[in-house]
Design a protein around this motif. Sequence first.
Motif, mmCIF file in Angstrom:
data_model
loop_
_atom_site.group_PDB
_atom_site.id
_atom_site.type_symbol
_atom_site.label_atom_id
_atom_site.label_comp_id
_atom_site.label_asym_id
_atom_site.label_seq_id
_atom_site.Cartn_x
_atom_site.Cartn_y
_atom_site.Cartn_z
ATOM 1 N N LEU A 1 2.970 -11.148 25.104
ATOM 2 C CA LEU A 1 3.002 -12.602 25.213
ATOM 3 C C LEU A 1 3.726 -13.177 24.009
ATOM 4 C CD1 LEU A 1 2.116 -15.228 26.646
ATOM 5 C CD2 LEU A 1 0.094 -15.213 25.182
ATOM 6 N N GLY A 2 4.785 -13.903 24.291
ATOM 7 C CA GLY A 2 5.562 -14.538 23.238
ATOM 8 C C GLY A 2 6.689 -15.324 23.858
ATOM 9 N N PRO A 3 7.555 -15.902 23.043
ATOM 10 C CA PRO A 3 8.666 -16.694 23.575
ATOM 11 C C PRO A 3 9.831 -15.858 24.073
ATOM 12 C CG PRO A 3 8.750 -16.672 21.191
ATOM 13 C CD PRO A 3 7.498 -15.941 21.572
ATOM 14 N N THR A 4 9.790 -14.542 23.851
ATOM 15 C CA THR A 4 10.921 -13.677 24.167
ATOM 16 C C THR A 4 10.736 -12.982 25.517
ATOM 17 O OG1 THR A 4 11.276 -13.249 21.816
ATOM 18 C CG2 THR A 4 12.278 -11.714 23.348
ATOM 19 N N VAL A 5 11.810 -12.977 26.302
ATOM 20 C CA VAL A 5 11.844 -12.252 27.572
ATOM 21 C C VAL A 5 13.021 -11.292 27.535
ATOM 22 C CG1 VAL A 5 12.011 -12.417 30.082
ATOM 23 C CG2 VAL A 5 10.884 -14.243 28.788
ATOM 24 N N ALA A 6 12.748 -9.995 27.633
ATOM 25 C CA ALA A 6 13.787 -8.971 27.654
ATOM 26 C C ALA A 6 13.822 -8.344 29.043
ATOM 27 C CB ALA A 6 13.516 -7.906 26.595
ATOM 28 N N PHE A 7 15.021 -8.116 29.560
ATOM 29 C CA PHE A 7 15.122 -7.556 30.912
ATOM 30 C C PHE A 7 16.404 -6.751 31.059
ATOM 31 C CE2 PHE A 7 17.084 -11.735 31.000
ATOM 32 C CZ PHE A 7 18.207 -11.596 31.816
ATOM 33 N N ARG A 8 16.430 -5.997 32.152
ATOM 34 C CA ARG A 8 17.558 -5.103 32.422
ATOM 35 C C ARG A 8 17.924 -5.221 33.898
ATOM 36 N NH1 ARG A 8 20.488 -0.833 30.560
ATOM 37 N NH2 ARG A 8 20.472 1.121 31.735
#
Length: 555
Positions: free
Chosen positions: A444-451
Amino acid sequence: MSHSLSSHALTPAFLNQYQTIRQHFFDRNPDRWPIYRTPELAQWLANGMHPMRADSDSLLKQQTKVPNQSDLSAKTLPNLALQAATYSKDWTSPHAVENVITAPCDPAIHGALLATMANPNLVYSEYAGLSVELEKALVRQVANLIGYDPNQATGIFTQGGTFGNLYGYLMGLRKQFPLSGQRGLQGQDFRMINSLAGHYSNMTNLGLLGTDIPNQVLRVKVDTNNRLDLDDFAYTLNNCLAEGIPVPTILLTFGTTDTFAIDDIERVYQVTERACQRFNTPVKPHIHVDAAVGWPLIMFNDYDFDANTIGLNRPTREKLQTLLPRIRGLRFADSITIDFQKWGFVPYTASLVMFKRQEDMEHLKQDPHYFSYFEAHKTEQTHLQSTIECSRGAAGAYGSYCALNMLGKRGYQTMVAHSLQNAEYLKAHLSTLPHCKVVAADNLGPTVAFRLYHPSPTLDVDAMFQQEQTLHKVGERIDSITQHSLFHRQHFLHRQGKQLKTNWVESIARTNFDHHGQCLFIPGEKAVFLNPYTRYRHIDEFITSLHPESVKQPV
């Protein structure tokens, strides 16, 4: 725990709270903040900021000499300075989500301006007057938020988060080797411990300190969510202490830049205490936490989740409540890096390094004879003899004080929740796309990482990602991964800047560690929702560009 997209809808209570905070503190409204009526600022704000043109910097590049004469007719800022500002990065654009940078709030801008006009130097009380007390008041407030004793803790504003982490390393060295300030570290054997997922300053600082990085630094493995692997940490620390090798500093992370992993600080503290007791370690490792990005989560330390006064939606509320023990664990750190200039909505630079115990500053003190031209009885009023800097500007302290005391806990809770709900909303959308894998989705945080993967009827992104994580050797399967990475990279470049301005990251994930402790890094894309202006509709537009029918191999 999975939730439907509808459960991520913003509650009316939250929307009302968000609109109130944004209108009062982020709208550049001259009726509330008259300085924005200053003619050149008003004109600059009205014209807005623009993308760089090919010729926009040509005049600046041609300028080589200072004018001979004073411009006595000047009533405004130099035109080229205004032009440089016009063509700087626009962090007020709702599409700006590249990294851990955001638009500062109105109170912080005015606070920083006030300090610029007063021009105090916080390194010495004679040069700063009552500004010294303002810094101390802010430090006590932050100590209370963390869970430190405000009467025992201390802190100093410094020049960025890298300096904060440098203080953490330096404090550990001075505790472990008291004479190192005079005689250096030559001949001293020790090991610094940090996480593989930590910020790059966790390593570059060690070079500045003259550490033998290949032989004196131990990097602890991380789990699949990029959090410090506690078993590997315990093994690493116990091995050092069993052999009598000192560990000056353990550097942890409270919110990694790319996937917002939060290390379990309380568990690390417990493991460290047991190991020191077991091996009768004379000087305990100094535990420093890089919370440069994640520190505002402490605003929820005493939040009543049942009353839910700001109206968090259910998925975010549940995740935040689950994370609460990790947030409260920050109080077990010996020192902490806090950047108001990131999620604190304060202009650059506004970095604070907090120390749990005031007496620790004694370890950093230099020979008092170095400071002969200062009044000896006044040097104790600041941390003059313990700071790295010879000058400490007050713009960061003033900006941070104004932001903290005008937004208050409720305002910060609202804007932090705005970031978290945006991030969770994007994750929920991405999870519905058959060709997209959200990395570290549980964080949970402001960052979204995706592929992104090349769409196909037989594609199973979870299976494909799991396959990638098991690879170590070059071969056909790695070639396949490279092809998917190339597809995602080209697609990213094809739409770059058209909706959300995301960022490409070379290592959003990694393979499993082999028997040598080595791994490969997996690239991808990230969005960081610190922006107070980004709304769900901007995320919806971005998602449309990622739908399978839109994901074609760019030419």
